[in-house]
Design an enzyme around this catalytic site. Structure first.
Site, PDB file in Angstrom:
ATOM      1  CG  LEU A 144      -1.930  -1.005   1.238  1.00 56.57           C
ATOM      2  CD1 LEU A 144      -2.663  -0.875   2.770  1.00 56.57           C
ATOM      3  CD2 LEU A 144      -2.912  -0.796   0.500  1.00 56.57           C
TER       4      LEU A 144
ATOM      5  CG  ASP B  79       1.543  -3.274   2.994  1.00 56.30           C
ATOM      6  OD1 ASP B  79       2.105  -2.153   2.866  1.00 56.30           O
ATOM      7  OD2 ASP B  79       0.277  -3.063   2.157  1.00 56.30           O
TER       8      ASP B  79
ATOM      9  CD  GLU C 248       5.076   0.587  14.931  1.00 53.49           C
ATOM     10  OE1 GLU C 248       5.067   1.307  13.927  1.00 53.49           O
ATOM     11  OE2 GLU C 248       5.753   1.174  15.704  1.00 53.49           O
TER      12      GLU C 248
ATOM     13  NE  ARG D 133      -4.458   2.668   6.746  1.00 57.27           N
ATOM     14  CZ  ARG D 133      -3.337   2.147   6.180  1.00 57.27           C
ATOM     15  NH1 ARG D 133      -2.489   1.270   6.988  1.00 57.27           N
ATOM     16  NH2 ARG D 133      -2.768   2.301   4.813  1.00 57.27           N
TER      17      ARG D 133
ATOM     18  CG  HIS E 219       0.534   4.840  11.082  1.00 56.17           C
ATOM     19  ND1 HIS E 219       1.175   3.921  10.395  1.00 56.17           N
ATOM     20  CD2 HIS E 219      -0.921   4.160  11.137  1.00 56.17           C
ATOM     21  CE1 HIS E 219       0.430   2.953   9.882  1.00 56.17           C
ATOM     22  NE2 HIS E 219      -0.765   3.113  10.518  1.00 56.17           N
TER      23      HIS E 219
ATOM     24  CB  CYS F 106       6.342   0.312  10.553  1.00 57.59           C
ATOM     25  SG  CYS F 106       7.425   1.007   9.301  1.00 57.59           S
TER      26      CYS F 106
END
Ligand code: CIR
Length: 251
Positions: free
Chosen positions: A17, A60, A65, A130, A157, A243
């Protein structure tokens, strides 16, 4: 000795993504080289690193994380905000269950681990595209004070603009979130280096994205030992450093 879990880069990573199609396509071989450098940096910080296999069906999946939030002996397995990422959690649950009590987030809650930043006894959580309010509510299972934080427009994020530096300090990008939102001292990242606000701190060590000299200077001045790693390929998929691992926060 802390344990860190990572997940390898699948061949399908080239279709991960991304908010905007990158100018140059993802180079999967280079991504793997950079991932190896990242794992070596975790080890240089003193962590015992285990690399789980990424999943071809989940481009992904290297962004481990987002799939679990760990506090002490408990892991909250998330329900990632992007539907295409929900199949990533099963393998992570199996891995974590070897050491931790795993609690599963229930639908329709959604949350990405990249929205969670633990500082001492507080878990800051980003209200993002998200992570929904039900996901934030289910963080209560981890037993910490939970503080929800609004994100600047267009930020994926919470930890795109800040990251923890131990129990009482954070790294924070200028002009992102007001420092008063956090009960912590701040090491500032200049706005021009915002990407570098995502860094992995383990004790006195910090893994930083290479190519951000002012952020590295600020962290070195704050007393940290730095480990710079390349991030060009994960960045094309809106990824960064935190991540790529889950660090279990107890020995
Ligand atoms: C995504 O859009 O979900 C991935 N391509 C990037 C996730 C990065 N995760 C993170 O920073 N915690």
């Amino acid at each position: 000795m802390l344990r860190a879990l990572a997940r390898s880069i699948p061949s399908s990573f080239s279709s991960a993504l991304c908010a905007e199609v990158p100018a140059h396509p993802i180079d999967v071989a280079l991504a793997r080289t950079q991932h190896a450098a990242y794992c070596a940096a975790l080890a240089a910080c003193g962590a015992t690193v285990e690399v789980l296999a990424g999943e071809e069906a989940c481009p992904d999946s290297c962004f481990i994380e987002d799939t679990a939030v760990v506090v002490g002996g408990r892991a909250l397995l998330t329900r990632p905000g992007a539907p295409s990422r929900r199949a990533e959690t099963a393998a992570v649950a199996t891995a974590l269950a070897r050491w931790l009590d795993v609690v599963e987030m229930t639908a329709p809650a959604t949350l990405d681990g990249g929205d969670c930043m633990r500082v001492g006894d507080t878990l800051y959580v980003g209200r993002s595209a998200r992570t929904n309010p039900l996901g934030i509510a289910q963080l209560a299972a981890l037993g910490l004070r939970v503080v929800a934080v609004d994100l600047p427009p267009g930020v994926l994020h919470l930890k795109c603009v800040c990251s923890p530096l131990g129990d009482d300090r954070i790294l924070l990008a200028e002009q992102s979130i007001p420092a008063q939102k956090f009960d912590a001292d701040v090491v500032w990242v200049p706005a021009s280096e915002t990407y570098a606000a995502n860094a992995v701190a383990i004790g006195g060590h910090v893994i930083v994205a290479d190519g951000y000299p002012r952020t590295s200077e600020a962290l070195a001045a704050a007393g940290f030992t730095l480990h710079a790693v390349p991030t060009s390929e994960v960045r094309k998929a809106d990824g960064s450093l935190t991540c790529q691992s889950i660090v279990l926060d107890r020995a």
